[in-house]
Design a protein around this motif. Structure first.
Motif, short mmCIF file in Angstrom:
data_model
loop_
_atom_site.label_atom_id
_atom_site.label_comp_id
_atom_site.label_asym_id
_atom_site.label_seq_id
_atom_site.Cartn_x
_atom_site.Cartn_y
_atom_site.Cartn_z
N ALA A 57 0.88 -1.13 -0.02
CA ALA A 57 -0.02 0.08 0.08
C ALA A 57 0.75 1.24 0.04
O ALA A 57 0.63 2.11 -0.60
N ASP A 58 1.73 1.35 0.91
CA ASP A 58 2.81 2.33 0.93
C ASP A 58 3.55 2.50 -0.32
O ASP A 58 3.49 3.68 -0.88
N ALA A 59 3.93 1.61 -0.89
CA ALA A 59 4.62 1.86 -2.32
C ALA A 59 3.93 2.41 -3.47
O ALA A 59 4.33 3.07 -4.11
N LEU A 60 2.64 1.67 -3.43
CA LEU A 60 1.69 2.07 -4.60
C LEU A 60 1.28 3.53 -4.41
O LEU A 60 1.29 4.15 -5.24
N CYS A 61 1.19 4.03 -3.10
CA CYS A 61 0.95 5.46 -2.83
C CYS A 61 1.85 6.51 -3.46
O CYS A 61 1.65 7.64 -3.50
N GLN A 62 2.97 5.98 -3.84
CA GLN A 62 4.09 6.82 -4.27
C GLN A 62 4.29 6.62 -5.73
O GLN A 62 5.20 7.13 -6.30
N SER A 63 3.42 6.07 -6.47
CA SER A 63 3.46 5.78 -8.06
C SER A 63 3.19 7.19 -8.36
O SER A 63 2.61 8.04 -8.10
N GLN A 64 3.51 7.34 -9.93
CA GLN A 64 3.34 8.39 -10.71
C GLN A 64 1.94 8.30 -11.36
O GLN A 64 1.37 9.32 -11.60
N THR A 75 -5.85 0.04 -0.25
CA THR A 75 -5.28 -1.17 0.36
C THR A 75 -4.98 -0.71 1.71
O THR A 75 -5.43 -1.77 2.65
N PHE A 76 -4.58 0.44 2.04
CA PHE A 76 -4.51 1.02 3.74
C PHE A 76 -5.69 0.69 4.16
O PHE A 76 -5.71 0.15 5.42
N THR A 77 -6.75 1.31 3.77
CA THR A 77 -8.13 1.22 4.55
C THR A 77 -8.52 -0.36 4.38
O THR A 77 -8.89 -0.86 5.73
N ILE A 78 -8.35 -1.09 3.62
CA ILE A 78 -8.74 -2.56 3.88
C ILE A 78 -7.80 -3.11 4.95
O ILE A 78 -8.35 -4.04 5.73
N LYS A 79 -6.57 -3.00 4.96
CA LYS A 79 -5.76 -3.69 5.79
C LYS A 79 -5.81 -3.30 7.33
O LYS A 79 -6.01 -4.03 8.10
N ILE A 80 -6.13 -1.95 7.54
CA ILE A 80 -6.68 -1.22 8.87
C ILE A 80 -7.98 -2.09 9.48
O ILE A 80 -7.83 -2.48 10.55
N ASN A 81 -8.58 -2.30 8.42
CA ASN A 81 -10.15 -2.93 8.86
C ASN A 81 -9.88 -4.43 9.08
O ASN A 81 -10.71 -5.15 9.96
N ALA A 82 -9.15 -4.95 8.41
CA ALA A 82 -9.07 -6.59 8.36
C ALA A 82 -7.85 -7.09 9.43
O ALA A 82 -8.15 -8.06 10.04
N ASP A 83 -7.00 -6.13 9.42
CA ASP A 83 -5.50 -6.95 9.99
C ASP A 83 -4.94 -6.00 11.23
O ASP A 83 -4.09 -6.11 11.60
N TRP A 84 -5.85 -5.16 11.69
CA TRP A 84 -5.37 -4.23 12.68
C TRP A 84 -5.00 -4.94 13.92
O TRP A 84 -4.05 -4.60 14.56
N ASN A 85 -5.56 -5.94 14.11
CA ASN A 85 -5.13 -6.67 15.67
C ASN A 85 -3.67 -7.06 15.37
O ASN A 85 -3.02 -7.54 16.33
N SER A 86 -3.22 -7.38 14.26
CA SER A 86 -1.78 -7.82 13.95
C SER A 86 -0.82 -6.73 14.21
O SER A 86 0.50 -7.17 14.30
N LEU A 87 -1.24 -5.53 14.35
CA LEU A 87 -0.05 -4.46 14.63
C LEU A 87 0.14 -4.22 16.13
O LEU A 87 -0.60 -4.47 17.04
N SER A 121 -10.09 8.45 4.02
CA SER A 121 -10.96 7.20 4.36
C SER A 121 -10.00 6.48 5.24
O SER A 121 -10.28 5.90 6.23
N ALA A 122 -8.67 6.31 4.81
CA ALA A 122 -7.64 5.60 5.20
C ALA A 122 -7.43 6.17 6.90
O ALA A 122 -7.40 5.37 7.80
N LEU A 123 -7.32 7.42 6.75
CA LEU A 123 -7.03 8.24 8.23
C LEU A 123 -8.21 8.02 9.32
O LEU A 123 -8.16 7.69 10.42
N VAL A 124 -9.41 8.10 8.34
CA VAL A 124 -10.74 8.01 9.60
C VAL A 124 -10.53 6.40 10.15
O VAL A 124 -10.93 6.11 10.97
N ALA A 125 -10.40 5.46 9.18
CA ALA A 125 -10.28 3.93 9.45
C ALA A 125 -9.33 3.92 10.73
O ALA A 125 -9.46 3.20 11.65
#
Length: 968
Positions: A57-64, A75-87, A121-125
């Motif tokens: 997600a981070d790498a894609l956000c730096q694309s041209q 992808t950040f939003t999806i990961k936050i909602n699905a895999d938060w407990n792994s952090l 949306s990702a920040l709100v998540a």
């Protein structure tokens, strides 16, 4: 997560390079087959769910590429909602920093809305998973410093108001997006849940900062661009509606937001702001009207009379369907709903008069309702609410004293407008309507009908008289669509006049006019809808004709004339049936004319389905009222000859191998007999002569007069013998039998018991009509269960033989129709207690065990209907008492053989096998067996301790306690 920015995705399951992932994302937006798109989506979703999804997600956000950056934020939003407990805590800190950096970078570089909104949306998540107080100020500080400043450092920054002043319009807009997204997502969460209760508290910390944001974007003193004001207004709308969700606990919260309302209302006069401001004001008026203060509503009132509002109203009234005029109409209606109480007591000279004039004018906009004029559909809802309030409010006066009232004037004006709007357009226009338009127009007319009923409670009978006069005026000049609209309005009012005969004088004037003669003779000039509405009017005012017999010849002549017109026959036949039923005594002298009219009707082969049956049934009602039994027989004989002709035609079609046509004719013939039988039934309100002469032999019992009954039996037999496997034929035959079951005196349709027996037993177990046959048998036995009724033991025994044969088929067929199984058990229950004697007849003794086993298997089975029928059967059987020694011995023997099985089935049901919804029905046999069977405790105990008990989580103690409670 600590090396989030540097790692590349290299999960073994998804070994794609970053370039390959970017290529996949770009392919998602290229044309392709649904199968290819699905493959790409599945591949990308797999990558998103992988362990390296964070780095990806981070790498894609730096694309041209913008689309790739959007996918990265997603992808950040999806990961936050699905895999938060792994952090871990450190991972969360790193993640927040990356999201803030990406958001700040996007906002300060004026990135496209597509990417920036998704980063919001990702920040709100993130903040929903890790709630942060003062998150809006925190982001403002980050923007000011162009970095993640950390939540603990925000206190060293200037006041929020001063920070906002430093930003350009382009930077402010992403902050409004974040604030809107934040409040919308919190509003979706159930805050009553203890786990989420802190979210509301966190959001309340934002109120000062969000107010500053609104003052800087929406406030009257701001000089920001229209784009900023639009986004600020949208955000303000969401925060207000969040306040509504927690109202009245949010009074202080809401009070802060109220200070922005004057600026929003003022912006309604700005063309660039109208759509956004209107949407907010209308939404809040509709869903949270208490948000607006009296001053706000007064400001809105002034807005409606300003030049721009008046210009929008004129556009709407002239028939414009553009977005702005339509939105203005919605705003006006929402304001009207909010001011309903005030408008109800309005006086001449009030500032609200111009607004009520506009509201009334919404029903006079140019164009036909629904197609050209959509606002009238919404306007009628307001006026219905207005009329209802006038009727129910304590301040409203009685109808005879309100004619000088301004509200009365508006209601009358609205009634007249509705009368115009409900007119059906000319055929060349109506013919072009699709089905959705037709449904919408009918719905609009129904809404107008509701309004008219409400208005009648306020205006009174003058309203009814007005529609009669409008109908007469339209009739005089041949304006048929105006006549139709007037008659429709009269139909709407048929239930409103509680006083019997109140409208008789006005209706007499209408029915004494040329309405029926015109409808009968002007075939080509009058549209079918006007005739149909005339037919409907007759049916709705049948009680009038019951009081005024002098109009019956004209109205019945009209109805018979329109029977053959397509789309009118069914309604006309229904009205004929209704009038003949309520006026049967007054029409007995016209039986010959009715039969003649029916004979003419038979020449038309394309009659609507059900017309012949209803008309012949209507004639039968008149025949029933004739006291001369010989005349009854003569008339019935003539009617039967028509039915016999149809059956002869049915047989002829069969001989020509036209099976489908023969079936249609045969069913119609039987249904004619059904309606004849129903028509001959004694009316419920028939007077019983308490001083009648001594009983004599009934007319229909005399040998010479039984020929009609024999003909009825023969007609039924001729059809059912040829179509015994046809469900419609079986149903019609059974209905013929049932018509005589309710009668207490002999009659042509009170058929011998043997006929019912023969018909029922002729329907085999595999016939599609077996269900209705079993139901009919059950109805027959129910009519003969009381001690005062005739005993029908022979017929009951024949039914039992048939039932046993059926059960032998059903019991071995797991896929058998559950409704038939249920009907079979219902019939068995009807034998209790009067006909249990048949169960010990030698011819069935060896087969009744199969019947009892069948009921137990249904009680234990998955199907709801048979299960509940079996529960009723056993509850009735167990409680039988005070019968003959033979019957009591039968019951004891059955319970000895099946008591343990019954108890085991019930215990297993209560132990978890049955659905909760079935337990009430199953509790009945359980209660009965406990009360009436001494061995019940032992049976239940055995069942509880049996290895087949369905639950392993119920121990001996719980079982013992349950048994003790049941046995109390």
């Amino acid at each position: 997560m600590a090396t989030l920015a540097n790692e590349q995705p290299n999960d073994a399951a998804h070994p794609l390079s970053l370039a390959e992932v970017e290529t996949l994302v770009k392919r998602l937006y290229l044309p392709g087959s649904p199968q290819d798109v699905m493959k790409v989506q599945n591949a990308l979703q797999g990558i998103q769910r992988s362990q390296q999804g964070w780095q990806l997600a981070d790498a894609l956000c730096q694309s041209q590429d913008e689309k790739v950056r959007f996918f990265g934020a997603l992808t950040f939003t999806i990961k936050i909602n699905a895999d938060w407990n792994s952090l871990g805590e450190d991972d969360m800190t790193v993640l927040r920093g990356r999201l803030v950096f990406l958001f700040v970078n996007s906002a300060m570089k004026y990135e496209s809305a597509l990417v920036t909104r998704k980063l919001c949306s990702a920040l709100v998540a993130y903040f929903l998973q890790h709630p942060m107080r003062y998150s809006i100020r925190y982001l403002l500080c980050c923007l000011l410093d162009y970095r993640d400043v950390g939540p603990d450092d925000v206190s060293r920054f200037p006041a929020t108001k001063d920070i906002l002043a430093k930003f350009s319009d382009e930077v402010l807009i992403p902050i409004t997006w974040f604030a809107l997204n934040l409040v919308d997502e919190v509003a979706k969460i159930n805050l009553d849940n203890a786990e989420n209760s802190n979210l509301h508290e966190v959001l309340e910390t934002e109120i000062d900062d969000i107010t500053c944001l609104f003052l800087g974007t929406v406030g009257s003193d701001t000089h920001r661009s229209w784009k900023v004001k639009q986004e600020g207004t949208k955000c303000l709308q969401s925060w207000i509606m969040y306040g509504q969700k927690s109202w009245p606990d949010s009074v202080a919260f809401v009070e802060k937001l109220r200070q922005l309302t004057p600026a929003v209302i003022e912006s309604l006069n700005r063309e660039e702001m109208f759509d956004t401001a209107q949407d907010m004001v209308a939404d809040v008026l509709s869903n949270f009207p208490v948000f607006f203060t009296t001053e706000n509503l007064d400001q809105l009132s002034q807005y409606f009379v300003d030049s721009r509002a008046q210009d929008l109203y004129k556009q709407l009234h002239s028939g414009s369907a553009d977005q702005e005029p339509m939105a203005f109409g919605r705003l006006l209606l929402e304001y009207g709903e909010a001011k309903l109480r005030t408008f109800a007591s309005i006086n001449t000279g009030s500032p609200a008069v111009p607004i009520l004039d506009m509201l009334a004018g919404l029903l006079t906009c140019k164009g036909d309702a629904v197609t050209d004029d959509e606002i009238c559909v919404q306007a009628i809802e307001f006026w219905n609410s207005y009329a209802e309030y006038l009727v129910t409010s304590s301040s409203s006066e009685k109808p005879n004293s309100v004619e000088g009232n301004l509200a009365h004037r508006y209601i009358i004006e609205t009634i007249n407008s509705c009368w115009i709007k409900i007119r059906i357009p000319p055929n060349e226009i109506a013919a072009s309507w699709d089905s959705n338009t037709r449904v919408a127009f009918r719905t609009f007319r129904a809404d107008v009908g509701d309004f008219l009923q409400s208005a009648y409670g306020f205006v009174g009978f003058t309203m009814f008289r007005q529609f009669v006069q409008l109908a007469l005026s339209a009739l005089d000049v041949g304006r048929w669509l105006e006549l139709e609209a007037s008659l429709f309005c009269l139909i709407c009012l048929c239930d409103s006049m509680e006083e019997e005969g109140l409208g008789d004088q006005a209706l007499s004037e209408l029915f004494r006019s040329s309405i029926f003669s015109n409808m009968t003779h002007s075939i080509d000039d009058i549209d079918a809808k006007t005739r149909q509405t005339t037919v409907d009017l007759i049916g709705n005012y049948s009680d009038f004709f019951q009081r005024h017999h002098e109009f019956l010849p004209a109205v019945l002549n009209f109805l018979f004339n329109v029977l053959t017109i397509p789309s009118l026959g069914h309604a006309a036949a229904g009205s004929i049936d209704l009038l003949c039923g309520c006026c049967r005594t007054e029409l007995t002298s016209e039986i010959g004319s009715f039969i003649q009219q029916y004979e003419i009707l038979l020449y038309f082969q394309d009659l609507e389905n059900g017309v012949k049956e209803k008309v012949i049934g209507a004639i039968a009602k008149i025949i029933q009222a004739n006291k001369a039994e010989h005349d009854q027989a003569t008339a019935l004989s003539k009617l039967l000859s028509f039915v016999e002709s149809d059956i002869q035609r049915c047989v002829g079609l069969l001989s020509q191998n036209e099976l489908e046509s023969a079936q249609v004719v045969g069913v119609c013939a039987l249904r004619c007999l059904v309606f004849m039988g129903r028509g001959l039934q004694s009316p419920d309100e028939q007077v019983i002569d308490l001083v009648a002469e001594a009983p004599r032999q009934n007319f229909w019992e005399q040998e010479d007069n039984q020929a009609i009954q024999r003909r009825i039996i023969q007609c039924t037999s001729d059809v059912i013998s040829r179509f015994s496997q046809d469900s419609e034929v079986v149903e019609a035959a059974c209905q013929i039998l049932r018509t005589g079951y309710t009668e207490t005196e002999p009659g042509p349709f009170v058929l011998p018991y043997k006929i019912t027996e023969e018909v029922i037993t002729s329907i085999g177990a595999n016939s599609v009509g077996i269900g209705i046959a079993l139901e009919t048998a059950a109805v027959f036995l129910r009519r003969h269960t009381s001690d005062s009724s005739d005993r029908v033991d022979e017929t009951a025994l024949a039914f039992l033989h048939h039932l046993i044969r059926l059960v032998s088929v059903v019991g071995g067929n797991a896929g058998y129709d559950p409704e038939v199984a249920s009907s079979a058990i219902d019939l068995a229950e009807r034998f209790i207690p009067r006909y249990l004697i048949t169960f010990i007849d030698r011819s069935v003794q060896d087969f009744t065990p199969g019947l009892f086993m069948f009921t137990l298997s249904c009680l234990n089975g998955p199907e709801i209907l048979p299960k509940r029928s079996a529960a009723t059967f056993w509850a009735s059987f167990i409680q039988v008492r005070d019968q003959s020694e033979q019957i009591q011995h039968l019951i004891e023997t059955v319970m000895l053989n099946y008591g343990q099985g019954l108890c085991t089935t019930l215990v297993q049901a209560f132990g978890g096998q049955a659905a909760r919804s079935d337990l009430d029905a199953l509790s009945e046999p359980l209660r009965k067996i406990v009360v009436h069977q001494k061995s019940s405790k032992q049976w239940l105990s055995n069942a509880l301790n049996d290895t087949s008990f369905p639950s392993q989580f119920v121990g001996p103690t719980e079982k013992r306690i349950w048994l003790e409670k049941v046995m109390r």
